[in-house]
Design an enzyme around this catalytic site. Structure first.
Site, PDB file in Angstrom:
ATOM      1  N   ARG A  32      -3.948   7.103  -3.769  1.00 28.94           N
ATOM      2  CA  ARG A  32      -3.588   5.886  -3.042  1.00 28.94           C
ATOM      3  C   ARG A  32      -3.264   4.791  -4.049  1.00 28.94           C
ATOM      4  NH1 ARG A  32      -7.652   8.350   0.008  1.00 28.94           N
ATOM      5  NH2 ARG A  32      -7.331   8.362   2.257  1.00 28.94           N
ATOM      6  N   ARG A  63       0.826  -1.201   0.000  1.00 24.94           N
ATOM      7  CA  ARG A  63       0.000   0.000   0.000  1.00 24.94           C
ATOM      8  C   ARG A  63       0.853   1.241   0.000  1.00 24.94           C
ATOM      9  NH1 ARG A  63      -5.058   0.899   1.811  1.00 24.94           N
ATOM     10  NH2 ARG A  63      -4.497   2.819   0.773  1.00 24.94           N
ATOM     11  N   ARG A 111      -1.433   6.631   7.869  1.00 18.98           N
ATOM     12  CA  ARG A 111      -0.847   5.475   8.557  1.00 18.98           C
ATOM     13  C   ARG A 111       0.485   5.882   9.164  1.00 18.98           C
ATOM     14  NH1 ARG A 111      -2.571   0.138   7.716  1.00 18.98           N
ATOM     15  NH2 ARG A 111      -1.189  -0.153   9.484  1.00 18.98           N
ATOM     16  N   TYR A 113       3.943   6.023   2.613  1.00 21.40           N
ATOM     17  CA  TYR A 113       3.022   7.140   2.804  1.00 21.40           C
ATOM     18  C   TYR A 113       3.846   8.417   2.784  1.00 21.40           C
ATOM     19  CZ  TYR A 113      -0.435   3.653   3.734  1.00 21.40           C
ATOM     20  OH  TYR A 113      -1.284   2.591   3.588  1.00 21.40           O
ATOM     21  N   GLU A 140     -12.008   7.277  -4.538  1.00 24.11           N
ATOM     22  CA  GLU A 140     -12.198   6.990  -3.118  1.00 24.11           C
ATOM     23  C   GLU A 140     -13.603   7.437  -2.699  1.00 24.11           C
ATOM     24  OE1 GLU A 140     -10.388   5.716  -0.510  1.00 24.11           O
ATOM     25  OE2 GLU A 140      -8.793   5.120  -1.870  1.00 24.11           O
ATOM     26  N   CYS A 169      -7.949   2.490 -12.231  1.00 18.61           N
ATOM     27  CA  CYS A 169      -8.201   3.687 -11.414  1.00 18.61           C
ATOM     28  C   CYS A 169      -9.620   3.639 -10.866  1.00 18.61           C
ATOM     29  CB  CYS A 169      -8.058   4.957 -12.257  1.00 18.61           C
ATOM     30  SG  CYS A 169      -6.421   5.239 -12.894  1.00 18.61           S
ATOM     31  N   ARG A 200       1.833   4.211 -16.583  1.00 23.82           N
ATOM     32  CA  ARG A 200       2.080   3.629 -17.907  1.00 23.82           C
ATOM     33  C   ARG A 200       3.166   4.357 -18.677  1.00 23.82           C
ATOM     34  NH1 ARG A 200      -3.523   3.413 -18.371  1.00 23.82           N
ATOM     35  NH2 ARG A 200      -4.231   1.348 -17.841  1.00 23.82           N
TER      36      ARG A 200
END
Length: 122
Positions: free
Chosen positions: A90, A7, A116, A108, A78, A75, A63
């Site tokens: 993200r 992540r 996080r 992050y 959120e 894609c 890409r």
């Protein structure tokens, strides 16, 4: 060998194609570097953006890097949650690896470190 998830997230300065591309590339470069990934080990990548970012597809930035044009990318937007971090990209990479979950480095960056803090400091 197992498929594991890595992540990451980064905040974006402004809702422009250049800013979205730059932030996405910075995030992906850091995920690849910290985890010493080879593109061929990446099974797929899911990228999301907060609803206030709509000037460009972050997958297009990925890409544009040689070798990544063959990696399945998707894609999505959120959820809009009041009080959520604005202007955020993200990423979730699915990678083939012999490493355990605890050996992977989640990334992050910038304002996204608040998402996080336990992982951002690693």
């Amino acid at each position: 060998m197992k498929v594991r998830g890595i992540r990451g997230a980064i905040s974006v300065e402004e809702n422009t194609p250049d800013a979205i591309f730059a932030a996405t590339r910075e995030l992906m470069d850091e995920v690849v570097a910290r985890n010493q990934l080879k593109v061929d080990d990446v099974a797929s990548v899911l990228l999301t953006m907060t609803p206030d970012l709509n000037a460009a597809f972050p997958a297009k930035a990925v890409r544009s890097v040689a070798g990544w044009e063959w990696v399945p990318l998707m894609c999505s937007s959120e959820l809009h949650i009041d009080g959520a971090l604005p202007r955020c990209v993200r990423v979730l990479l699915h990678v083939n690896t012999d490493l355990g979950q605890d050996a992977l480095s989640h990334v992050y960056l910038k304002g996204a470190t608040v998402l996080r803090p336990d992982l951002a400091d690693k």
